[in-house]
Scaffold this motif. Structure first.
Motif, mmCIF file in Angstrom:
data_model
loop_
_atom_site.group_PDB
_atom_site.id
_atom_site.type_symbol
_atom_site.label_atom_id
_atom_site.label_comp_id
_atom_site.label_asym_id
_atom_site.label_seq_id
_atom_site.Cartn_x
_atom_site.Cartn_y
_atom_site.Cartn_z
ATOM 1 N N LYS A 20 0.835 -1.203 0.000
ATOM 2 C CA LYS A 20 0.000 0.000 0.000
ATOM 3 C C LYS A 20 0.870 1.254 0.000
ATOM 4 N N MET A 21 1.915 1.246 0.788
ATOM 5 C CA MET A 21 2.840 2.368 0.822
ATOM 6 C C MET A 21 3.448 2.614 -0.556
ATOM 7 N N PRO B 291 0.948 12.679 1.194
ATOM 8 C CA PRO B 291 0.313 12.743 2.522
ATOM 9 C C PRO B 291 -0.265 11.396 2.963
ATOM 10 N N LYS B 292 -0.924 10.677 2.046
ATOM 11 C CA LYS B 292 -1.470 9.364 2.393
ATOM 12 C C LYS B 292 -0.351 8.347 2.614
ATOM 13 N N THR B 293 0.735 8.494 1.863
ATOM 14 C CA THR B 293 1.890 7.611 2.075
ATOM 15 C C THR B 293 2.391 7.755 3.502
ATOM 16 N N VAL B 294 2.496 8.998 3.951
ATOM 17 C CA VAL B 294 2.948 9.258 5.323
ATOM 18 C C VAL B 294 1.997 8.612 6.327
ATOM 19 N N VAL C 102 0.130 5.986 6.003
ATOM 20 C CA VAL C 102 0.318 4.530 6.026
ATOM 21 C C VAL C 102 1.569 4.162 6.818
ATOM 22 N N VAL C 103 2.654 4.889 6.596
ATOM 23 C CA VAL C 103 3.903 4.549 7.280
ATOM 24 C C VAL C 103 3.805 4.877 8.764
ATOM 25 N N GLU C 104 3.047 5.900 9.113
ATOM 26 C CA GLU C 104 2.803 6.165 10.543
ATOM 27 C C GLU C 104 2.111 4.963 11.195
ATOM 28 N N THR C 105 1.181 4.363 10.472
ATOM 29 C CA THR C 105 0.515 3.149 10.984
ATOM 30 C C THR C 105 1.511 1.997 11.071
ATOM 31 N N MET C 106 2.381 1.894 10.070
ATOM 32 C CA MET C 106 3.351 0.796 10.037
ATOM 33 C C MET C 106 4.282 0.819 11.248
ATOM 34 N N VAL C 107 4.759 2.014 11.623
ATOM 35 C CA VAL C 107 5.687 2.053 12.764
ATOM 36 C C VAL C 107 4.961 1.785 14.079
ATOM 37 N N GLN C 108 3.659 2.042 14.110
ATOM 38 C CA GLN C 108 2.896 1.697 15.312
ATOM 39 C C GLN C 108 2.668 0.190 15.415
ATOM 40 N N LEU C 109 2.373 -0.430 14.271
ATOM 41 C CA LEU C 109 2.106 -1.870 14.271
ATOM 42 C C LEU C 109 3.377 -2.701 14.353
ATOM 43 N N PHE C 110 4.446 -2.200 13.734
ATOM 44 C CA PHE C 110 5.691 -2.968 13.660
ATOM 45 C C PHE C 110 6.864 -2.084 14.097
ATOM 46 N N PRO C 111 6.880 -1.663 15.356
ATOM 47 C CA PRO C 111 7.906 -0.707 15.805
ATOM 48 C C PRO C 111 9.326 -1.256 15.739
ATOM 49 N N GLU C 112 9.450 -2.582 15.677
ATOM 50 C CA GLU C 112 10.798 -3.170 15.644
ATOM 51 C C GLU C 112 11.388 -3.207 14.238
ATOM 52 N N GLU C 113 10.590 -2.866 13.235
ATOM 53 C CA GLU C 113 11.080 -2.875 11.857
ATOM 54 C C GLU C 113 11.857 -1.599 11.590
ATOM 55 N N PHE D 66 9.821 10.038 4.162
ATOM 56 C CA PHE D 66 8.545 10.486 3.591
ATOM 57 C C PHE D 66 8.084 11.807 4.198
ATOM 58 N N TYR D 67 8.427 12.057 5.454
ATOM 59 C CA TYR D 67 8.094 13.363 6.029
ATOM 60 C C TYR D 67 8.761 14.492 5.244
ATOM 61 N N THR D 68 9.928 14.219 4.699
ATOM 62 C CA THR D 68 10.589 15.272 3.912
ATOM 63 C C THR D 68 9.818 15.578 2.634
ATOM 64 N N LEU D 69 9.083 14.585 2.111
ATOM 65 C CA LEU D 69 8.319 14.819 0.879
ATOM 66 C C LEU D 69 7.173 15.801 1.118
ATOM 67 N N VAL D 70 6.667 15.847 2.346
ATOM 68 C CA VAL D 70 5.613 16.812 2.674
ATOM 69 C C VAL D 70 6.208 17.996 3.438
#
Length: 421
Positions: free
Chosen positions: A200-201, A211-214, A216-227, A237-241
């Motif tokens: 999806k990312m 903005p939507k990419t960001v 999704v990745v915000e959700t990813m670090v919450q679900l998989f913080p060890e990745e 991606f924050y730099t892109l916005v």
């Protein structure tokens, strides 16, 4: 970062699947569809004719002896007496070909599924197998068609099938249409699957929906913080916005947890400190990993370290690294910048040496350099040397007027002190 080649290749390897959707907005089943599915499940089992049954039995015996070619030969010589026999036979032939010749397997499995006369289980497994083979062969539109047919036939919401539909659309570069099937994969998964979010990312990124990419990745670090890589993605991606403060926060979390490993990642952390007007930390990070060897010592990095130390008013450090830059590149401007850093901490002799090195390498800005030397000499009380440098500055049209304004001042200082210029 705008390329995302690294992210695209990584997610394709990790997910082993892909996306798009003109036909696949959503497979919606009506009550009639569900009734038909139940009727198919409960339909009385049909048995093949005697000749087909004997042939299949013999082929199985050969297959169990690992004689696939001989098994195929037996099956290919059989002729069925009706649609069910032919579909039943084609399914077995397709299954055997799947181990050695995908294109032939696809051909026979399509023949087997087309009349929809196989048992519920056989029809379902054949639809999925032919779709899998088509995806492997790069036949993504056909794969989508058969995956959708499988969903309509079974009525099941299998997240893996949705993921495979999404992956085929991704391979077709129909990124905007990836989202429905991948959202279904996420919705119907019992536990979060990072491959779903990666895909999806990637689709959102390739659609330039940053903005939507960001999100999704915000959700990813919450679900998989060890990745660790997800934190790096988030920072990038924050730099892109243009949210550099959040980018720095993401990189700081990654750094504090030991997730930043590559040269590019460490450089990005330094860059975010610089972008957030924290030049000392930027320079300190660069310096630390330059010394450890994780960051390559080159013109760009030495310039970054020196300029950030200078912005942080750490002029001695700035002079040190401008000196290293000068030694590496033999560049006149590096010597000039080193000289100006020495001037800031009143190391006038060192500044004068650097100014001389500047002039030895480039005379195009000689007037400005000589005026800086005038200042250095005056701060040391060396009026004769200051006056000599002033005469050199007067020769340059860019600094002649400024030099003339200084001349009377230096003459008067010399007269008062009894110095003969």
């Amino acid at each position: 970062m705008k390329k995302l080649s690294l992210i695209s290749s990584a997610l394709l390897v990790a997910a082993s699947v892909s996306f798009s959707v003109p036909s696949f907005a959503q497979v919606t089943l009506t009550d009639a569809d569900r009734a038909r599915i139940e009727e198919r499940k409960n339909r009385r089992t049909t048995l093949p004719g005697e000749r087909v049954g004997r042939g299949v039995t013999r082929a199985f015996e050969l297959y169990n002896e690992e004689k696939v070619d001989e098994a195929l030969k037996v099956l290919l010589e059989i002729r069925g007496g009706n649609d069910f026999d032919n579909a039943f036979l084609a399914r077995f032939i397709g299954n055997l070909y799947a181990q050695k010749d995908a294109k032939q397997a696809i051909r026979y499995l399509e023949q087997a599924t087309k009349p929809d006369v196989l048992s519920f289980t056989d029809q379902a497994s054949s639809l999925k197998l032919v779709a899998d083979l088509q995806q492997m062969e790069g036949m993504h539109k056909d794969a989508i068609r058969n995956y959708e047919a499988w969903i309509r036939f079974t009525g099941e919401n299998d997240p893996d099938v949705y993921l495979r539909i999404a992956n085929s659309y991704y391979q077709l570069q129909d990124y905007k249409n990836v989202l429905v099937p991948i959202d279904n994969a996420i919705r119907y998964s019992k536990t979060p699957n990072k491959n779903h979010y990666m895909l999806k990312m990637g689709a959102l990124y390739e659609s330039r929906n940053y903005p939507k990419t960001v999100e999704v990745v915000e959700t990813m670090v919450q679900l998989f913080p060890e990745e660790r890589q997800f934190w790096v993605y988030l920072g990038n991606f924050y730099t892109l916005v243009e949210d550099y403060q959040k980018s720095l926060s993401a990189f700081q979390i990654a750094y504090n947890n030991g997730y930043l490993e590559s040269e590019a990642e460490l450089k990005m952390l330094g860059q975010m400190y610089a972008n957030n007007n924290i030049p000392y930390k930027a320079a300190a990070i660069y310096e630390k990993y330059l010394k450890s060897g994780k960051i390559k010592k080159d013109r760009t990095m030495l310039t970054a370290i020196a300029s950030n130390f200078q912005a942080a008013r750490e002029f001695a450090k700035a002079a040190q690294y401008y000196g290293e830059l000068a030694a590496l590149t033999n560049d006149a401007d590096a010597y000039r910048r080193q000289a100006m850093a020495f001037m800031a901490i009143q190391r006038y002799n060192d500044a004068l040496k650097a100014f001389e090195a500047t002039l030895a390498r480039d005379s195009s800005n000689a007037g400005r350099v000589h005026m800086s030397m005038v200042e250095a000499y005056l701060n040391q009380g060396k009026l004769r040397e200051a006056y000599a440098s002033l005469q050199q500055a007067k020769r340059d049209s860019a600094t002649a007027r400024q030099a003339n304004s200084y001349e009377n001042y230096i003459r008067e200082k010399a007269r008062v002190k009894g110095i003969n210029l």
